[in-house]
Every structure is written in structure tokens, then in C-alpha cells.
Write a protein that holds these residues in place. Structure first.
Motif, PDB file in Angstrom:
ATOM      1  N   GLU A  60       0.703  -1.075   0.035  1.00  0.00           N
ATOM      2  CA  GLU A  60       0.091  -0.107  -0.521  1.00  0.00           C
ATOM      3  C   GLU A  60       1.405   1.020  -0.175  1.00  0.00           C
ATOM      4  N   GLN A  61       1.876   1.208   0.639  1.00  0.00           N
ATOM      5  CA  GLN A  61       2.815   1.885   0.492  1.00  0.00           C
ATOM      6  C   GLN A  61       4.008   2.591  -0.258  1.00  0.00           C
ATOM      7  N   ALA A  62       3.893   1.393  -1.255  1.00  0.00           N
ATOM      8  CA  ALA A  62       5.082   1.540  -2.307  1.00  0.00           C
ATOM      9  C   ALA A  62       3.548   2.215  -3.608  1.00  0.00           C
ATOM     10  N   ASN A  63       2.719   1.415  -3.149  1.00  0.00           N
ATOM     11  CA  ASN A  63       1.566   2.199  -4.675  1.00  0.00           C
ATOM     12  C   ASN A  63       1.669   3.610  -4.192  1.00  0.00           C
ATOM     13  N   LYS A  64       1.242   4.266  -3.442  1.00  0.00           N
ATOM     14  CA  LYS A  64       1.545   5.569  -2.695  1.00  0.00           C
ATOM     15  C   LYS A  64       2.350   6.413  -3.179  1.00  0.00           C
ATOM     16  N   ARG A  65       3.545   5.646  -3.409  1.00  0.00           N
ATOM     17  CA  ARG A  65       4.951   5.799  -3.793  1.00  0.00           C
ATOM     18  C   ARG A  65       5.055   6.784  -5.470  1.00  0.00           C
ATOM     19  N   VAL A  66       4.524   5.491  -6.059  1.00  0.00           N
ATOM     20  CA  VAL A  66       3.877   5.358  -7.425  1.00  0.00           C
ATOM     21  C   VAL A  66       2.636   6.857  -7.834  1.00  0.00           C
ATOM     22  N   ARG A  67       1.409   6.118  -7.009  1.00  0.00           N
ATOM     23  CA  ARG A  67       0.427   7.159  -7.637  1.00  0.00           C
ATOM     24  C   ARG A  67       0.960   8.431  -7.208  1.00  0.00           C
ATOM     25  N   ASP A  68       1.349   8.544  -6.069  1.00  0.00           N
ATOM     26  CA  ASP A  68       1.756  10.134  -5.931  1.00  0.00           C
ATOM     27  C   ASP A  68       2.946  10.903  -7.265  1.00  0.00           C
ATOM     28  N   PHE A  69       3.848   9.990  -7.266  1.00  0.00           N
ATOM     29  CA  PHE A  69       4.282  11.159  -8.280  1.00  0.00           C
ATOM     30  C   PHE A  69       4.178  10.807  -9.811  1.00  0.00           C
ATOM     31  N   PHE A  70       3.189   9.967 -10.101  1.00  0.00           N
ATOM     32  CA  PHE A  70       3.037   9.880 -11.545  1.00  0.00           C
ATOM     33  C   PHE A  70       1.189  10.592 -11.583  1.00  0.00           C
ATOM     34  N   GLY A  71       0.923  10.951 -10.370  1.00  0.00           N
ATOM     35  CA  GLY A  71      -0.040  11.347 -10.533  1.00  0.00           C
ATOM     36  C   GLY A  71      -1.748  10.747 -11.209  1.00  0.00           C
ATOM     37  N   GLY A  72      -1.697   9.503 -11.048  1.00  0.00           N
ATOM     38  CA  GLY A  72      -2.347   7.519 -10.953  1.00  0.00           C
ATOM     39  C   GLY A  72      -1.603   7.013 -11.062  1.00  0.00           C
ATOM     40  N   ARG A  73      -2.106   6.568 -11.671  1.00  0.00           N
ATOM     41  CA  ARG A  73      -1.237   4.862 -12.338  1.00  0.00           C
ATOM     42  C   ARG A  73      -2.791   4.735 -13.856  1.00  0.00           C
ATOM     43  N   ALA A  74      -1.318   3.700 -14.644  1.00  0.00           N
ATOM     44  CA  ALA A  74      -1.713   3.206 -15.728  1.00  0.00           C
ATOM     45  C   ALA A  74      -2.099   1.771 -15.814  1.00  0.00           C
ATOM     46  N   SER A  75      -0.992   1.357 -14.410  1.00  0.00           N
ATOM     47  CA  SER A  75      -0.603   0.509 -14.635  1.00  0.00           C
ATOM     48  C   SER A  75      -0.752  -0.432 -13.377  1.00  0.00           C
ATOM     49  N   THR A  76      -1.206  -1.720 -13.691  1.00  0.00           N
ATOM     50  CA  THR A  76      -1.609  -2.991 -12.604  1.00  0.00           C
ATOM     51  C   THR A  76      -1.490  -3.841 -12.457  1.00  0.00           C
ATOM     52  N   PRO A  77       0.076  -4.075 -11.961  1.00  0.00           N
ATOM     53  CA  PRO A  77       0.766  -4.828 -12.487  1.00  0.00           C
ATOM     54  C   PRO A  77       0.665  -6.060 -10.821  1.00  0.00           C
ATOM     55  N   ASP A  78       0.664  -7.909 -10.826  1.00  0.00           N
ATOM     56  CA  ASP A  78       0.877  -8.756  -9.807  1.00  0.00           C
ATOM     57  C   ASP A  78       1.919  -8.168  -9.942  1.00  0.00           C
ATOM     58  N   ILE A  79       2.261  -8.336  -8.016  1.00  0.00           N
ATOM     59  CA  ILE A  79       3.090  -8.636  -7.348  1.00  0.00           C
ATOM     60  C   ILE A  79       2.837  -9.859  -6.645  1.00  0.00           C
ATOM     61  N   LEU A  80       4.386 -10.321  -6.861  1.00  0.00           N
ATOM     62  CA  LEU A  80       4.414 -12.041  -5.676  1.00  0.00           C
ATOM     63  C   LEU A  80       5.910 -11.787  -4.661  1.00  0.00           C
ATOM     64  N   VAL A  81       5.278 -12.252  -3.315  1.00  0.00           N
ATOM     65  CA  VAL A  81       6.121 -11.674  -2.250  1.00  0.00           C
ATOM     66  C   VAL A  81       6.663 -12.695  -2.063  1.00  0.00           C
ATOM     67  N   CYS A  82       7.862 -13.089  -1.322  1.00  0.00           N
ATOM     68  CA  CYS A  82       7.905 -14.480  -0.794  1.00  0.00           C
ATOM     69  C   CYS A  82       8.726 -13.809   0.801  1.00  0.00           C
ATOM     70  N   LEU A  83       8.271 -14.108   1.385  1.00  0.00           N
ATOM     71  CA  LEU A  83       9.162 -14.015   2.715  1.00  0.00           C
ATOM     72  C   LEU A  83      10.270 -15.777   3.206  1.00  0.00           C
ATOM     73  N   SER A  84      10.267 -16.044   2.743  1.00  0.00           N
ATOM     74  CA  SER A  84      11.584 -17.105   2.674  1.00  0.00           C
ATOM     75  C   SER A  84      12.204 -17.310   1.360  1.00  0.00           C
ATOM     76  N   ASP A  85      13.361 -17.144   1.746  1.00  0.00           N
ATOM     77  CA  ASP A  85      14.089 -17.787   0.304  1.00  0.00           C
ATOM     78  C   ASP A  85      13.831 -18.510  -0.475  1.00  0.00           C
ATOM     79  N   ASP A  86      13.734 -19.837  -0.162  1.00  0.00           N
ATOM     80  CA  ASP A  86      13.352 -20.572  -0.761  1.00  0.00           C
ATOM     81  C   ASP A  86      11.897 -20.614  -1.613  1.00  0.00           C
ATOM     82  N   CYS A  87      11.293 -19.707  -1.322  1.00  0.00           N
ATOM     83  CA  CYS A  87      10.226 -19.599  -1.806  1.00  0.00           C
ATOM     84  C   CYS A  87      10.676 -18.738  -2.980  1.00  0.00           C
ATOM     85  N   TYR A  88      11.359 -17.819  -2.988  1.00  0.00           N
ATOM     86  CA  TYR A  88      12.006 -16.807  -4.077  1.00  0.00           C
ATOM     87  C   TYR A  88      12.649 -17.836  -5.201  1.00  0.00           C
ATOM     88  N   ARG A  89      13.282 -18.568  -4.388  1.00  0.00           N
ATOM     89  CA  ARG A  89      14.267 -19.181  -5.297  1.00  0.00           C
ATOM     90  C   ARG A  89      13.424 -19.948  -6.240  1.00  0.00           C
TER      91      ARG A  89
END
Length: 234
Positions: A60-89
Motif C-alpha cells: 500500500e505504501q509503495a503504491n502510494k509513492r508511485v501514484r503520488d509521483f505519477f499523478g495516478g496509475r496506468a499500470s496494474t501489475p501483479d506483485i509476488l512476495v516471498c518471505l523465505s529464500d526457498d520461495c523466492y528461488r
């Protein structure tokens, strides 16, 4: 003919999964065991509520930084988050904190679940969505992402935000950038210096938005690398 087409399609999918797991994972997060936390946001399974809340808050914070800088959003990317190295590999990640996959999706490693890293990668996706196929030098792409994310590693907090100036041309292609930045991570600071100074001289965020809009119509990228100032913030 239909059977041949089906076989070729299956072979293509299998090859993509093996050779480019990050592309396959961002195309089908559930196929890699990731669970949807909210539309467009996926994380590895088994997270406890505080972990899920942390991931959601970071995005949410990251999206706000992007939205505030660009004055809105043109992209709706999927975001994949890993909290373990095994998952990320497993989803094809490497040693990076995060990565924008094909400038359409974002993957974050355990070291990248942070508003700065997340907004940096999301800024890449947003920029390319707005460029509509136009190209920019890689140093501009990276410097802008640093500026959008407000990365304190590479930007001074106020005033002239340059931490590291450069009188040398910066890498324009992705291959050249990756090679140079792997040898000298402070290249990000040099690129951020160029972009932030140009923006500060020409009207800030609005100037950047106007430049991107013009580039998206086919205008050539201007020479915006600026000479070093007499004094820089260190």
C-alpha cells in the motif's frame, strides 16, 4: 492440426516454466503455490496474520509513492512476495531484492519487502505502461525509479538531492547497465542525480510526466544528462 497445435502449446508452456520460471510464476502465481492476499497481490502460503498485514502495508505504501509521483496509475501489475529464500528461488528469483518481470509484474524477495524496494520496481512497470512501447535510456529508467521510491541510499533528503555526481555518460542499454551496476552499485546514485536535477530544473514531477507523455507519442528522448554542479551534497 489441432493435436499438433496442442502439443506445441504444451511444449512451449513447459519450456517457459523450465527456462523462465519468473515469467511462468507471474503468469500463474497459484501454480507456484502462492496465495492471493488481495487482487493483484500474492504471497507464499503459511504466513501468520502479522506477516500478511506487513506485506499488505508495504505494498500500500509503495503504491502510494508511485501514484503520488505519477499523478495516478496506468499500470496494474501483479506483485509476488516471498518471505523465505526457498520461495523466492522457486519462482525464479536470484540474489536481487526485487525485480520487474518483463516490465509487467513485480517479484519481491525477503530482502525486498520494503516500500522503497517495492516502489522502485513498481515505478519501472508504471513508466513502461505510460511509454506505450517507446524506449528510454536505462540510466533514466533506473534514476527515475530511485527518485519515485525516494531511496535514501542514493538521494540526499532535501535540496540538491545528488549524493554522487558524474561527468561520464551513463549506461543506456540494459545489458550495459547490469554489467556496470553489478561492479558499482553507486551508479544508481549517479543516475538519480541526473534525473532529479533535470526534474528540479524543469518543473519537478509534472515535467517528468510531460516528458513521458511526449515520448509515448514518438518524440525522441532528449539529451537531459546535465553537467556536474560546482558543489554537491556528500
Amino acid at each position: 492440426m489441432g493435436a499438433v497445435t496442442a502439443v506445441l502449446l504444451i511444449a512451449t508452456v513447459a519450456l517457459t516454466t523450465i527456462a523462465f520460471p519468473s515469467v511462468a510464476a507471474t503468469t500463474c502465481p497459484g501454480c507456484y503455490g502462492l496465495q492471493r492476499l488481495q487482487p493483484g497481490l500474492y504471497a507464499e502460503p503459511g504466513l501468520v496474520p502479522p506477516q500478511r498485514g506487513h506485506v499488505t502495508e508495504v505494498i500500500e505504501q509503495a503504491n502510494k509513492r508511485v501514484r503520488d509521483f505519477f499523478g495516478g496509475r496506468a499500470s496494474t501489475p501483479d506483485i509476488l512476495v516471498c518471505l523465505s529464500d526457498d520461495c523466492y528461488r522457486r519462482i525464479g528469483g536470484g540474489r536481487e531484492r526485487g525485480v520487474a518481470v518483463l516490465n509487467r509484474s513485480v517479484m519481491l524477495s525477503p530482502r525486498g519487502v520494503d516500500p522503497v524496494i517495492a516502489s522502485h520496481e513498481l515505478a519501472h512497470v508504471e513508466l513502461h505502461a505510460r511509454l506505450n512501447g517507446a524506449e528510454v535510456p536505462q540510466w533514466f529508467d533506473e534514476g527515475l525509479a530511485v527518485l519515485v521510491s525516494d531511496d535514501p541510499r542514493y538521494l540526499a533528503p532535501t535540496g540538491d538531492r545528488c549524493l554522487l555526481d558524474s561527468r561520464q555518460p551513463l549506461p543506456a542499454t540494459l545489458d550495459d547497465w547490469l554489467r556496470a551496476a553489478s561492479a558499482d552499485p553507486q551508479l544508481y546514485a549517479e543516475a538519480a542525480c541526473q534525473v532529479s536535477r533535470w526534474a528540479g530544473t524543469n518543473g519537478g514531477k509534472e515535467a517528468v510526466r510531460t516528458l513521458i507523455a511526449r515520448l509515448s507519442t514518438g518524440q525522441a528522448f532528449p539529451d537531459i544528462q546535465m553537467p556536474a554542479a560546482a558543489a554537491t551534497t556528500a
